[in-house]
Structures are given as structure tokens and as C-alpha cells.
Design a protein around this motif. Structure first.
Motif, PDB file in Angstrom:
ATOM      1  N   ALA A  15      26.083  -1.947 -51.287  1.00  0.00           N
ATOM      2  CA  ALA A  15      25.784  -1.018 -52.826  1.00  0.00           C
ATOM      3  C   ALA A  15      24.724  -0.957 -53.626  1.00  0.00           C
ATOM      4  CB  ALA A  15      26.846  -1.054 -53.363  1.00  0.00           C
ATOM      5  N   LYS A  16      24.321  -2.133 -53.582  1.00  0.00           N
ATOM      6  CA  LYS A  16      22.853  -2.216 -54.686  1.00  0.00           C
ATOM      7  C   LYS A  16      21.794  -2.376 -53.811  1.00  0.00           C
ATOM      8  CE  LYS A  16      20.337  -6.158 -56.610  1.00  0.00           C
ATOM      9  NZ  LYS A  16      19.876  -7.730 -56.463  1.00  0.00           N
ATOM     10  N   PHE A  17      21.986  -2.077 -52.564  1.00  0.00           N
ATOM     11  CA  PHE A  17      21.466  -1.506 -51.532  1.00  0.00           C
ATOM     12  C   PHE A  17      20.437   0.258 -51.968  1.00  0.00           C
ATOM     13  CE2 PHE A  17      19.120   0.424 -47.549  1.00  0.00           C
ATOM     14  CZ  PHE A  17      18.233  -0.188 -47.460  1.00  0.00           C
ATOM     15  N   PHE A  18      22.077   0.936 -51.487  1.00  0.00           N
ATOM     16  CA  PHE A  18      22.201   1.907 -52.324  1.00  0.00           C
ATOM     17  C   PHE A  18      22.349   2.672 -53.578  1.00  0.00           C
ATOM     18  CE2 PHE A  18      23.427   2.066 -47.972  1.00  0.00           C
ATOM     19  CZ  PHE A  18      22.438   3.074 -47.339  1.00  0.00           C
ATOM     20  N   GLY A  19      22.709   1.536 -54.803  1.00  0.00           N
ATOM     21  CA  GLY A  19      22.803   2.335 -55.779  1.00  0.00           C
ATOM     22  C   GLY A  19      23.562   2.643 -56.089  1.00  0.00           C
ATOM     23  N   ILE A  20      24.839   1.910 -55.920  1.00  0.00           N
ATOM     24  CA  ILE A  20      25.822   2.945 -55.760  1.00  0.00           C
ATOM     25  C   ILE A  20      27.188   1.520 -56.038  1.00  0.00           C
ATOM     26  CG2 ILE A  20      26.067   4.703 -54.545  1.00  0.00           C
ATOM     27  CD1 ILE A  20      27.113   3.231 -52.479  1.00  0.00           C
ATOM     28  N   THR A  21      26.793   0.629 -57.057  1.00  0.00           N
ATOM     29  CA  THR A  21      27.558  -0.143 -57.631  1.00  0.00           C
ATOM     30  C   THR A  21      28.733   0.402 -58.449  1.00  0.00           C
ATOM     31  OG1 THR A  21      25.848  -1.772 -56.435  1.00  0.00           O
ATOM     32  CG2 THR A  21      27.540  -2.726 -58.806  1.00  0.00           C
ATOM     33  N   ASN A  22      28.048   1.078 -59.158  1.00  0.00           N
ATOM     34  CA  ASN A  22      28.784   1.796 -60.578  1.00  0.00           C
ATOM     35  C   ASN A  22      29.931   2.418 -59.856  1.00  0.00           C
ATOM     36  OD1 ASN A  22      26.556   3.300 -59.727  1.00  0.00           O
ATOM     37  ND2 ASN A  22      27.038   4.414 -61.831  1.00  0.00           N
ATOM     38  N   VAL A  23      29.560   2.927 -58.890  1.00  0.00           N
ATOM     39  CA  VAL A  23      30.948   3.878 -58.216  1.00  0.00           C
ATOM     40  C   VAL A  23      31.893   2.687 -57.418  1.00  0.00           C
ATOM     41  CG1 VAL A  23      29.355   6.266 -58.715  1.00  0.00           C
ATOM     42  CG2 VAL A  23      30.143   4.770 -56.056  1.00  0.00           C
ATOM     43  N   LEU A  24      32.068   1.667 -57.290  1.00  0.00           N
ATOM     44  CA  LEU A  24      33.063   0.991 -56.392  1.00  0.00           C
ATOM     45  C   LEU A  24      34.323   1.344 -56.335  1.00  0.00           C
ATOM     46  CD1 LEU A  24      30.891  -2.485 -55.216  1.00  0.00           C
ATOM     47  CD2 LEU A  24      30.691  -0.363 -54.057  1.00  0.00           C
ATOM     48  N   ASP A  25      34.571   1.289 -57.293  1.00  0.00           N
ATOM     49  CA  ASP A  25      36.417   1.348 -57.856  1.00  0.00           C
ATOM     50  C   ASP A  25      36.545   2.790 -58.128  1.00  0.00           C
ATOM     51  OD1 ASP A  25      36.161  -1.456 -58.233  1.00  0.00           O
ATOM     52  OD2 ASP A  25      35.771  -1.409 -60.414  1.00  0.00           O
ATOM     53  N   LYS A  26      35.507   3.990 -57.998  1.00  0.00           N
ATOM     54  CA  LYS A  26      35.908   4.884 -57.991  1.00  0.00           C
ATOM     55  C   LYS A  26      36.891   5.826 -56.844  1.00  0.00           C
ATOM     56  CE  LYS A  26      33.117   6.798 -61.411  1.00  0.00           C
ATOM     57  NZ  LYS A  26      32.107   7.352 -62.610  1.00  0.00           N
ATOM     58  N   LYS A  27      37.857   6.433 -56.544  1.00  0.00           N
ATOM     59  CA  LYS A  27      37.627   7.190 -55.460  1.00  0.00           C
ATOM     60  C   LYS A  27      37.445   8.204 -55.674  1.00  0.00           C
ATOM     61  CE  LYS A  27      42.152   5.487 -55.354  1.00  0.00           C
ATOM     62  NZ  LYS A  27      44.086   6.291 -56.157  1.00  0.00           N
ATOM     63  N   ILE A  28      37.164   8.418 -53.474  1.00  0.00           N
ATOM     64  CA  ILE A  28      36.989   8.896 -52.789  1.00  0.00           C
ATOM     65  C   ILE A  28      36.201  10.551 -53.596  1.00  0.00           C
ATOM     66  CG2 ILE A  28      35.963   9.879 -50.518  1.00  0.00           C
ATOM     67  CD1 ILE A  28      34.959   7.331 -51.313  1.00  0.00           C
ATOM     68  N   LYS A  29      37.063  10.994 -53.340  1.00  0.00           N
ATOM     69  CA  LYS A  29      37.453  12.320 -54.002  1.00  0.00           C
ATOM     70  C   LYS A  29      36.629  12.652 -55.488  1.00  0.00           C
ATOM     71  CE  LYS A  29      42.533  11.629 -55.588  1.00  0.00           C
ATOM     72  NZ  LYS A  29      43.776  12.223 -56.469  1.00  0.00           N
ATOM     73  N   SER A  30      36.623  12.070 -56.269  1.00  0.00           N
ATOM     74  CA  SER A  30      35.566  11.925 -57.532  1.00  0.00           C
ATOM     75  C   SER A  30      34.401  11.606 -57.389  1.00  0.00           C
ATOM     76  CB  SER A  30      36.384  11.197 -58.719  1.00  0.00           C
ATOM     77  OG  SER A  30      36.088  10.323 -58.280  1.00  0.00           O
ATOM     78  N   LEU A  31      33.545  11.918 -56.183  1.00  0.00           N
ATOM     79  CA  LEU A  31      32.620  11.092 -56.080  1.00  0.00           C
ATOM     80  C   LEU A  31      31.936  12.798 -55.617  1.00  0.00           C
ATOM     81  CD1 LEU A  31      32.576   8.185 -53.945  1.00  0.00           C
ATOM     82  CD2 LEU A  31      32.599   8.100 -56.249  1.00  0.00           C
ATOM     83  N   SER A  32      30.509  12.550 -56.532  1.00  0.00           N
ATOM     84  CA  SER A  32      29.456  13.605 -56.262  1.00  0.00           C
ATOM     85  C   SER A  32      29.628  13.656 -54.582  1.00  0.00           C
ATOM     86  CB  SER A  32      28.148  13.409 -56.611  1.00  0.00           C
ATOM     87  OG  SER A  32      27.367  12.110 -56.267  1.00  0.00           O
ATOM     88  N   GLU A  33      28.647  14.472 -53.331  1.00  0.00           N
ATOM     89  CA  GLU A  33      28.164  14.895 -52.071  1.00  0.00           C
ATOM     90  C   GLU A  33      27.189  13.300 -51.840  1.00  0.00           C
ATOM     91  OE1 GLU A  33      30.042  16.422 -49.717  1.00  0.00           O
ATOM     92  OE2 GLU A  33      30.847  16.578 -51.337  1.00  0.00           O
ATOM     93  N   ALA A  34      26.626  13.542 -52.524  1.00  0.00           N
ATOM     94  CA  ALA A  34      25.797  12.561 -53.148  1.00  0.00           C
ATOM     95  C   ALA A  34      25.792  10.966 -52.430  1.00  0.00           C
ATOM     96  CB  ALA A  34      24.421  12.461 -54.281  1.00  0.00           C
ATOM     97  N   ASP A  35      27.050  10.713 -53.530  1.00  0.00           N
ATOM     98  CA  ASP A  35      27.319   9.083 -54.049  1.00  0.00           C
ATOM     99  C   ASP A  35      28.700   9.147 -52.294  1.00  0.00           C
ATOM    100  OD1 ASP A  35      26.488   8.365 -55.895  1.00  0.00           O
ATOM    101  OD2 ASP A  35      27.532   9.007 -56.880  1.00  0.00           O
ATOM    102  N   LYS A  36      29.331  10.604 -51.963  1.00  0.00           N
ATOM    103  CA  LYS A  36      29.858  10.388 -50.869  1.00  0.00           C
ATOM    104  C   LYS A  36      29.016   9.690 -49.711  1.00  0.00           C
ATOM    105  CE  LYS A  36      33.219  13.620 -51.943  1.00  0.00           C
ATOM    106  NZ  LYS A  36      33.713  15.348 -51.538  1.00  0.00           N
ATOM    107  N   GLN A  37      28.285  10.824 -49.839  1.00  0.00           N
ATOM    108  CA  GLN A  37      27.360  10.142 -48.738  1.00  0.00           C
ATOM    109  C   GLN A  37      26.716   8.938 -48.243  1.00  0.00           C
ATOM    110  OE1 GLN A  37      25.274  13.880 -46.627  1.00  0.00           O
ATOM    111  NE2 GLN A  37      23.674  13.255 -47.343  1.00  0.00           N
TER     112      GLN A  37
END
Length: 217
Positions: free
Chosen positions: A119-141
Motif C-alpha cells: 500500500a505504501k509502494f502504491f500510495g494507497i495507505t489512506n484507502v485501506l479501510d475503505k470499501k472497494i465500491k467507494s474507491l476511484s478507478e485509479a485506486d481500484k487498479q
């Protein structure tokens, strides 16, 4: 070693169509190799055979010195990033990334460390607790790519359909997989029918047509 060797690889479908025709190729450990050619030339079929998603009609595929032909997809030290992310929409990002590790019964501390490192490598640490359905397409990828690398694959297979949303997102995805290759040393095989994109990446290109390799640059 994470080299990939294709030895006289052929794929013929029941209707007689030859998708891949006697392809032999050696890819070095740590290389980033692009398969380029028109739709239907066999490039995606090669990736799917390497990943174990397509049966091999004849020929052999090696990962290092290991023959992959009869090894189940889940037991190959590979990760695949294809069009269908297969993310569980009602799970959060953390649980999606951790799922494969849990199925392997790895210790909880190891799972947590690998997920948070990815998560740190991809810069998505801040979305780890969020449901997939609420994420942007970029973060889903990025969650999908993170899930792929937490298993420490030797090879990452990326199909061009993995980033079809828009040109900006596609460039971000290419940046991500270049980083995976260059910083983590994972061998990457990438399929595209976009010649400008293939040439612009400045990596080895395998040109294909009608199921055969026509050139390597």
C-alpha cells in the motif's frame, strides 16, 4: 531465477484456428518485455497460457528451470493483471489485498506487513479501510496491483485491457508497472496493440502477427 522461456509454443482451438503458432522466446530475469501486434495475433493468448488460464496445445513454458505446463495457476509464481480486477466490492481494500495471503495460511503479522508495504509502494495507505465500491478507478487498479505483488511473484503479466478507462489512467498504470519492474525487480510481460505506446516505453518489444513472432527489438 525469474526468466521465462517459451519453447515451440502452439495454441490451436477446436475449430482449427491457430492462435499461437510455434513460438519460441527467452525472457531474461528482471526484463520488461512488450508483446505488440494487432488484435487476434496471439499476444494475449500467450500471456494466458503462461498464467495457466489457457491450455497449451503443444510446446513448453518454463519459469527459470521449472516446467509450468502441468502446474495449476495458483501454484505458479506469477501474478496476473487483466481487465477483470475480480475485487470484492463489499470488502475493504486491505481485505482484498490480503485475501490471497490468507488462503495460503500465512501468519497474520506477515500478511499485515506485506499489505502495508504494498500500500505504501502504491500510495494507497489512506484507502485501506475503505470499501472497494467507494474507491476511484485509479485506486481500484492500484489495489489490484497491490494484491498481485503481496504474493511476491517472480513475473507480472499485464494485459492491455487492464487500463481501458482513459489515457490518463493508462499512463498512470504504465508508470506503476514500470516502477514494479525497476524497483522490485519483478519480470514484467505487457501486451498492447498500441504501437506508439509500445515504442514509447523504450523496452524490448516482441512484434507478432498471425500467431507468430515477426521481429524483436
Amino acid at each position: 531465477m525469474a526468466s521465462v522461456t517459451l519453447d515451440h509454443l502452439t495454441k490451436t482451438y477446436p475449430n482449427g484456428f491457430i492462435s499461437v503458432n510455434d513460438v519460441s522466446l527467452h525472457i531474461e530475469d528482471g526484463e520488461f518485455v512488450i508483446f505488440h501486434g494487432p488484435s487476434g495475433c496471439g499476444k494475449s493468448t500467450i500471456l494466458r497460457m503462461i498464467g495457466g488460464l489457457e491450455d497449451i496445445t503443444s510446446g513448453e513454458i518454463y519459469l527459470g528451470k521449472e516446467l509450468l505446463n502441468d502446474i495449476l495457476p495458483r501454484d505458479r509464481r506469477l501474478a496476473m493483471a487483466f481487465q477483470n480486477y475480480t475485487l470484492y466490492r463489499h470488502f475493504n481494500a486491505y481485505d482484498n489485498m490480503a485475501l490471497g495471503l490468507r488462503l495460503r495460511d500465512l501468519p497474520r503479522t506477515v500478511i499485515d506487513s506485506r499489505v502495508r508495504t504494498a500500500a505504501k509502494f502504491f500510495g494507497i495507505t489512506n484507502v485501506l479501510d475503505k470499501k472497494i465500491k467507494s474507491l476511484s478507478e485509479a485506486d481500484k487498479q492500484r489495489v489490484a496491483l497491490g494484491r498481485a505483488i503481496v504474493c511476491h511473484p517472480k513475473v507480472l503479466l499485464v494485459d492491455e485491457d487492464f487500463a481501458r478507462q482513459n489515457d490518463e489512467r493508462r499512463m498512470e498504470m504504465l508508470g506503476d508497472i514500470l516502477e514494479i519492474n525497476e524497483e522490485l525487480g519483478i519480470t514484467v510481460l505487457y501486451v498492447t496493440n498500441n504501437e506508439q505506446e509500445a515504442l514509447g516505453l523504450n523496452k524490448k518489444i516482441v512484434f507478432m502477427k498471425d500467431g507468430k513472432i515477426t521481429d524483436i527489438r
